[in-house]
Structures are given as structure tokens and as C-alpha cells.
Design a protein around this motif. Structure first.
Motif, PDB file in Angstrom:
ATOM      1  N   ILE A  94      -0.558  -0.253 -10.934  1.00 54.44           N
ATOM      2  CA  ILE A  94      -0.062   0.109 -12.271  1.00 54.44           C
ATOM      3  C   ILE A  94      -1.063   1.017 -12.971  1.00 54.44           C
ATOM      4  O   ILE A  94      -0.691   2.019 -13.608  1.00 54.44           O
ATOM      5  CB  ILE A  94       0.201  -1.157 -13.110  1.00 54.44           C
ATOM      6  CG1 ILE A  94       1.229  -2.054 -12.414  1.00 54.44           C
ATOM      7  CG2 ILE A  94       0.676  -0.778 -14.505  1.00 54.44           C
ATOM      8  CD1 ILE A  94       2.584  -1.429 -12.239  1.00 54.44           C
ATOM      9  N   LYS A  95      -2.345   0.692 -12.842  1.00 48.71           N
ATOM     10  CA  LYS A  95      -3.374   1.549 -13.456  1.00 48.71           C
ATOM     11  C   LYS A  95      -3.427   2.917 -12.779  1.00 48.71           C
ATOM     12  O   LYS A  95      -3.686   3.935 -13.441  1.00 48.71           O
ATOM     13  CB  LYS A  95      -4.734   0.845 -13.375  1.00 48.71           C
ATOM     14  CG  LYS A  95      -4.901  -0.271 -14.380  1.00 48.71           C
ATOM     15  CD  LYS A  95      -6.265  -0.908 -14.312  1.00 48.71           C
ATOM     16  CE  LYS A  95      -6.368  -1.892 -13.168  1.00 48.71           C
ATOM     17  NZ  LYS A  95      -7.619  -2.680 -13.236  1.00 48.71           N
ATOM     18  N   PHE A  96      -3.171   2.954 -11.483  1.00 49.58           N
ATOM     19  CA  PHE A  96      -3.139   4.233 -10.774  1.00 49.58           C
ATOM     20  C   PHE A  96      -1.967   5.089 -11.255  1.00 49.58           C
ATOM     21  O   PHE A  96      -2.115   6.293 -11.481  1.00 49.58           O
ATOM     22  CB  PHE A  96      -3.040   3.984  -9.277  1.00 49.58           C
ATOM     23  CG  PHE A  96      -3.132   5.226  -8.438  1.00 49.58           C
ATOM     24  CD1 PHE A  96      -4.235   6.050  -8.522  1.00 49.58           C
ATOM     25  CD2 PHE A  96      -2.115   5.561  -7.572  1.00 49.58           C
ATOM     26  CE1 PHE A  96      -4.331   7.199  -7.749  1.00 49.58           C
ATOM     27  CE2 PHE A  96      -2.190   6.704  -6.797  1.00 49.58           C
ATOM     28  CZ  PHE A  96      -3.300   7.522  -6.882  1.00 49.58           C
ATOM     29  N   LEU A  97      -0.797   4.461 -11.432  1.00 47.94           N
ATOM     30  CA  LEU A  97       0.361   5.180 -11.969  1.00 47.94           C
ATOM     31  C   LEU A  97       0.096   5.650 -13.399  1.00 47.94           C
ATOM     32  O   LEU A  97       0.514   6.750 -13.785  1.00 47.94           O
ATOM     33  CB  LEU A  97       1.601   4.279 -11.932  1.00 47.94           C
ATOM     34  CG  LEU A  97       2.204   3.999 -10.551  1.00 47.94           C
ATOM     35  CD1 LEU A  97       3.338   2.986 -10.671  1.00 47.94           C
ATOM     36  CD2 LEU A  97       2.702   5.284  -9.906  1.00 47.94           C
ATOM     37  N   LEU A  98      -0.592   4.814 -14.174  1.00 50.38           N
ATOM     38  CA  LEU A  98      -0.943   5.204 -15.536  1.00 50.38           C
ATOM     39  C   LEU A  98      -1.828   6.441 -15.536  1.00 50.38           C
ATOM     40  O   LEU A  98      -1.614   7.374 -16.329  1.00 50.38           O
ATOM     41  CB  LEU A  98      -1.658   4.040 -16.234  1.00 50.38           C
ATOM     42  CG  LEU A  98      -2.228   4.332 -17.627  1.00 50.38           C
ATOM     43  CD1 LEU A  98      -1.109   4.717 -18.592  1.00 50.38           C
ATOM     44  CD2 LEU A  98      -3.008   3.136 -18.155  1.00 50.38           C
ATOM     45  N   LEU A  99      -2.816   6.469 -14.644  1.00 52.24           N
ATOM     46  CA  LEU A  99      -3.706   7.623 -14.560  1.00 52.24           C
ATOM     47  C   LEU A  99      -2.946   8.881 -14.164  1.00 52.24           C
ATOM     48  O   LEU A  99      -3.152   9.958 -14.744  1.00 52.24           O
ATOM     49  CB  LEU A  99      -4.821   7.335 -13.555  1.00 52.24           C
ATOM     50  CG  LEU A  99      -5.814   8.473 -13.293  1.00 52.24           C
ATOM     51  CD1 LEU A  99      -6.553   8.843 -14.571  1.00 52.24           C
ATOM     52  CD2 LEU A  99      -6.805   8.078 -12.201  1.00 52.24           C
ATOM     53  N   ILE A 100      -2.047   8.767 -13.179  1.00 54.60           N
ATOM     54  CA  ILE A 100      -1.272   9.928 -12.729  1.00 54.60           C
ATOM     55  C   ILE A 100      -0.366  10.444 -13.840  1.00 54.60           C
ATOM     56  O   ILE A 100      -0.329  11.649 -14.132  1.00 54.60           O
ATOM     57  CB  ILE A 100      -0.449   9.563 -11.480  1.00 54.60           C
ATOM     58  CG1 ILE A 100      -1.372   9.291 -10.289  1.00 54.60           C
ATOM     59  CG2 ILE A 100       0.532  10.688 -11.132  1.00 54.60           C
ATOM     60  CD1 ILE A 100      -0.643   8.829  -9.054  1.00 54.60           C
ATOM     61  N   CYS A 101       0.386   9.546 -14.468  1.00 52.31           N
ATOM     62  CA  CYS A 101       1.325   9.959 -15.515  1.00 52.31           C
ATOM     63  C   CYS A 101       0.590  10.464 -16.753  1.00 52.31           C
ATOM     64  O   CYS A 101       1.065  11.381 -17.431  1.00 52.31           O
ATOM     65  CB  CYS A 101       2.245   8.796 -15.882  1.00 52.31           C
ATOM     66  SG  CYS A 101       3.400   8.350 -14.575  1.00 52.31           S
ATOM     67  N   TRP A 102      -0.558   9.875 -17.061  1.00 45.96           N
ATOM     68  CA  TRP A 102      -1.380  10.358 -18.182  1.00 45.96           C
ATOM     69  C   TRP A 102      -1.830  11.787 -17.911  1.00 45.96           C
ATOM     70  O   TRP A 102      -1.798  12.639 -18.801  1.00 45.96           O
ATOM     71  CB  TRP A 102      -2.576   9.425 -18.365  1.00 45.96           C
ATOM     72  CG  TRP A 102      -3.425   9.692 -19.570  1.00 45.96           C
ATOM     73  CD1 TRP A 102      -4.423  10.603 -19.675  1.00 45.96           C
ATOM     74  CD2 TRP A 102      -3.348   9.036 -20.844  1.00 45.96           C
ATOM     75  NE1 TRP A 102      -4.986  10.555 -20.921  1.00 45.96           N
ATOM     76  CE2 TRP A 102      -4.351   9.606 -21.659  1.00 45.96           C
ATOM     77  CE3 TRP A 102      -2.553   8.018 -21.356  1.00 45.96           C
ATOM     78  CZ2 TRP A 102      -4.564   9.183 -22.977  1.00 45.96           C
ATOM     79  CZ3 TRP A 102      -2.763   7.599 -22.663  1.00 45.96           C
ATOM     80  CH2 TRP A 102      -3.749   8.174 -23.452  1.00 45.96           C
ATOM     81  N   THR A 103      -2.252  12.049 -16.669  1.00 45.93           N
ATOM     82  CA  THR A 103      -2.682  13.392 -16.289  1.00 45.93           C
ATOM     83  C   THR A 103      -1.528  14.387 -16.391  1.00 45.93           C
ATOM     84  O   THR A 103      -1.685  15.499 -16.925  1.00 45.93           O
ATOM     85  CB  THR A 103      -3.233  13.379 -14.852  1.00 45.93           C
ATOM     86  OG1 THR A 103      -4.290  12.432 -14.754  1.00 45.93           O
ATOM     87  CG2 THR A 103      -3.741  14.759 -14.455  1.00 45.93           C
ATOM     88  N   ILE A 104      -0.357  14.000 -15.886  1.00 42.89           N
ATOM     89  CA  ILE A 104       0.814  14.879 -15.958  1.00 42.89           C
ATOM     90  C   ILE A 104       1.175  15.160 -17.406  1.00 42.89           C
ATOM     91  O   ILE A 104       1.464  16.310 -17.781  1.00 42.89           O
ATOM     92  CB  ILE A 104       2.004  14.227 -15.218  1.00 42.89           C
ATOM     93  CG1 ILE A 104       1.709  14.134 -13.722  1.00 42.89           C
ATOM     94  CG2 ILE A 104       3.287  15.023 -15.452  1.00 42.89           C
ATOM     95  CD1 ILE A 104       2.765  13.365 -12.946  1.00 42.89           C
ATOM     96  N   PHE A 105       1.154  14.128 -18.239  1.00 38.72           N
ATOM     97  CA  PHE A 105       1.488  14.287 -19.660  1.00 38.72           C
ATOM     98  C   PHE A 105       0.541  15.267 -20.335  1.00 38.72           C
ATOM     99  O   PHE A 105       0.974  16.170 -21.063  1.00 38.72           O
ATOM    100  CB  PHE A 105       1.431  12.927 -20.354  1.00 38.72           C
ATOM    101  CG  PHE A 105       1.799  12.969 -21.807  1.00 38.72           C
ATOM    102  CD1 PHE A 105       3.118  12.833 -22.207  1.00 38.72           C
ATOM    103  CD2 PHE A 105       0.817  13.147 -22.781  1.00 38.72           C
ATOM    104  CE1 PHE A 105       3.453  12.871 -23.547  1.00 38.72           C
ATOM    105  CE2 PHE A 105       1.149  13.189 -24.127  1.00 38.72           C
ATOM    106  CZ  PHE A 105       2.473  13.053 -24.507  1.00 38.72           C
ATOM    107  N   VAL A 106      -0.765  15.111 -20.102  1.00 39.45           N
ATOM    108  CA  VAL A 106      -1.749  15.980 -20.748  1.00 39.45           C
ATOM    109  C   VAL A 106      -1.591  17.427 -20.297  1.00 39.45           C
ATOM    110  O   VAL A 106      -1.625  18.355 -21.112  1.00 39.45           O
ATOM    111  CB  VAL A 106      -3.174  15.465 -20.458  1.00 39.45           C
ATOM    112  CG1 VAL A 106      -4.217  16.490 -20.900  1.00 39.45           C
ATOM    113  CG2 VAL A 106      -3.419  14.135 -21.156  1.00 39.45           C
ATOM    114  N   PHE A 107      -1.365  17.643 -19.009  1.00 39.69           N
ATOM    115  CA  PHE A 107      -1.279  19.005 -18.491  1.00 39.69           C
ATOM    116  C   PHE A 107       0.074  19.656 -18.756  1.00 39.69           C
ATOM    117  O   PHE A 107       0.258  20.830 -18.432  1.00 39.69           O
ATOM    118  CB  PHE A 107      -1.590  19.018 -16.995  1.00 39.69           C
ATOM    119  CG  PHE A 107      -3.063  19.056 -16.707  1.00 39.69           C
ATOM    120  CD1 PHE A 107      -3.710  20.260 -16.509  1.00 39.69           C
ATOM    121  CD2 PHE A 107      -3.804  17.890 -16.666  1.00 39.69           C
ATOM    122  CE1 PHE A 107      -5.066  20.303 -16.254  1.00 39.69           C
ATOM    123  CE2 PHE A 107      -5.160  17.918 -16.416  1.00 39.69           C
ATOM    124  CZ  PHE A 107      -5.799  19.126 -16.212  1.00 39.69           C
TER     125      PHE A 107
END
Length: 275
Positions: free
Chosen positions: A22-35
């Protein structure tokens, strides 16, 4: 480094209780959101939320602060490169051309300065969630979580080993530096000029590579002796079932991604510059 030999810091925060996947998915989606964006207003909100989350993780300041300093220095160096190499790029994005500094053929525009500030905020926004993932995720738990979502256990275990041996590599670098200093090689400020000290760091590379290759061979032999990779599947000692908290965060992650796509296509479509 903790007793586990990894960057994981034990704790009882809400993020320590989250499943690694879940934390890994959070990191990926957070990165996508920011970029998705190039808007300092979005980055300001994201940074505040990220800092609140970092506060909730209850990580010690002595572990977090050095990485914040490193990230700020990195963004400053990156900003200087942008201002020197492409001093008018921000004007092309904003559609305005306000000369701030004119020195011969070099023209620095106010729009580029604002663009550089926006880009720096984007990089800094990534840091809080990255720190949460690194310091609150046990390598073994994360590897088993990756395997549960369909990733091969061989790949998952490789990630596990990488996370575990980052501190070992760091310790090895310090040992090599100490050995070289005993031989009279300068690494500290005041012992030699800056360029000389930077050149001396190249001396570290060869013994570090050799020691790393030796470590790889030892680990490979140990895994072969234990029959690693013989079967298509394996069991995990640290695997646990997903709990209510995990599903709540999974829903928030999906909302974050969907919300980012909607905002990107409707409101925040490009580089924002206050006219």
C-alpha cells in the motif's frame, strides 16, 4: 541503520501499520500526481499535506533532516543549471517576456525564475512520502507485499536485499575513507582544496566496487546452497493479511489519482504564471 541492517526505523505510527504494498502504491501515485502538474499552487498544498503525513509518521528528526538538506542543495544546483543554460525557457511557457537581468547575450527573464521556483517545489514535494516509504517499511514485509500483488518472488527478494544492503554499502564507504585518510589522502575541509578533495573521492570507487562484488558472490552462493529459485512459489514468514486501514488508504490513493487526472484535464492544464 537499525538492528535489522536496513533503513527501517521501528515505530507505531499509522504508516508503520500500513502494508508495504500500500505504501509502495502511495509512493507511485503520489509521484504520478505531482508530475501531472506544473503549478506552484498545487505543489504548495501537496507539500503541506506531505509534511503533515511526515509528522504523523513520528520519524526522528536526525534521520529526516539530512535528507531534506540534501534535497534542498540538489534543487538549488538544478535551479542554477536551468537559469544558466535556459534563461528564457520560462517565458516560452508563460507567453510573457520580462527581462530581469541582461548581460551581453545572456538574458534572464522573470518567468524563468518563477518556473525554476515551481520546478524546485515539485522536487521537494516528492521527499516526504519517499522518506515515509523508506523509513517505515521493513524490507522483508515489503518484499512479501510485492509478491502478493503478482511480482515474482525473485524480483521481490532482490528488492529486499537492495534495501537491506544500502546501509552496509554506506558503512563500507566510510571504512574506505578512514583507511585512505590513514594513508594521508585528504577528504575533510581544510586538508586540501575543494577540487583536490573531490578528486580524492574517486579513489573510493575501485575498492568499493571490489567489496560489493565480493558481497554479491557471498550472497549468491548462500542462496544457491539454500535452493533459492528452485520452486515457482515460496512462502513468507512476514506476510500478513490486509487490514481495514490498508483498504482505507487504498481508496484514498485511487481518489488521489482520479482527482489528479480530473484537475489536470479541467483546471490546471499547464504552467501557471501569475500575471
Amino acid at each position: 541503520m537499525t538492528k535489522t541492517g536496513s533503513l527501517y526505523i521501528e515505530g507505531d505510527s499509522i504508516f508503520h501499520r500500513l502494508d508495504g504494498s500500500i505504501k509502495f502504491l502511495l509512493l507511485i501515485c503520489w509521484t504520478i500526481f505531482v508530475f501531472m502538474f506544473l503549478d506552484i499552487r498545487i505543489f504548495g498544498i501537496v507539500l503541506i499535506v506531505g509534511l503533515i503525513m511526515l509528522k504523523m509518521s513520528k520519524l526522528p528528526k536526525k534521520a529526516v533532516l539530512p535528507l531534506f538538506v540534501f534535497m534542498i542543495v540538489f534543487t538549488l544546483i538544478n535551479a542554477i543549471y536551468i537559469l544558466v543554460i535556459t534563461p528564457t525557457f520560462g517565458s516560452k511557457l508563460a507567453g510573457h517576456y520580462t527581462v530581469l537581468l541582461h548581460f551581453g547575450p545572456y538574458k534572464l527573464t522573470l518567468e524563468t525564475l518563477f518556473y525554476t521556483l515551481t520546478l524546485s517545489c515539485k522536487y521537494i514535494c516528492m521527499l516526504p512520502v519517499t522518506l515515509i516509504f523508506i523509513f517505515t517499511t521493513h524490507p522483508s514485509s515489503f518484499a512479501s507485499s510485492l509478491n502478493r500483488v503478482g511480482i515474482s518472488y525473485k524480483v521481490a527478494y532482490a528488492v529486499n536485499i537492495a534495501l537491506r544492503y544500502i546501509p552496509d554499502v554506506r558503512s563500507e564507504v566510510q571504512n574506505i575513507i578512514n583507511a585512505q585518510e590513514a594513508r594521508g589522502v585528504a577528504f575533510k575541509r581544510g586538508d586540501a582544496p575543494l577540487f583536490k578533495r573531490l578528486k580524492n573521492y574517486i579513489v573510493i570507487l575501485l575498492p568499493l566496487i571490489i567489496s560489493s562484488l565480493d558481497r554479491v558472490e557471498v550472497i549468491s552462493n548462500a542462496m544457491d546452497l539454500r535452493g533459492f529459485g528452485r520452486y515457482d512459489k515460496r512462502t513468507w514468514y512476514s506476510r500478513r493479511t490486509l487490514k481495514r486501514l490498508d483498504f482505507i488508504f487504498l481508496g484514498l490513493i485511487v481518489l488521489l489519482l482520479i482527482g489528479g487526472i480530473v484537475l489536470r484535464n479541467t483546471v490546471f492544464k499547464g504552467f501557471w504564471y501569475p500575471i
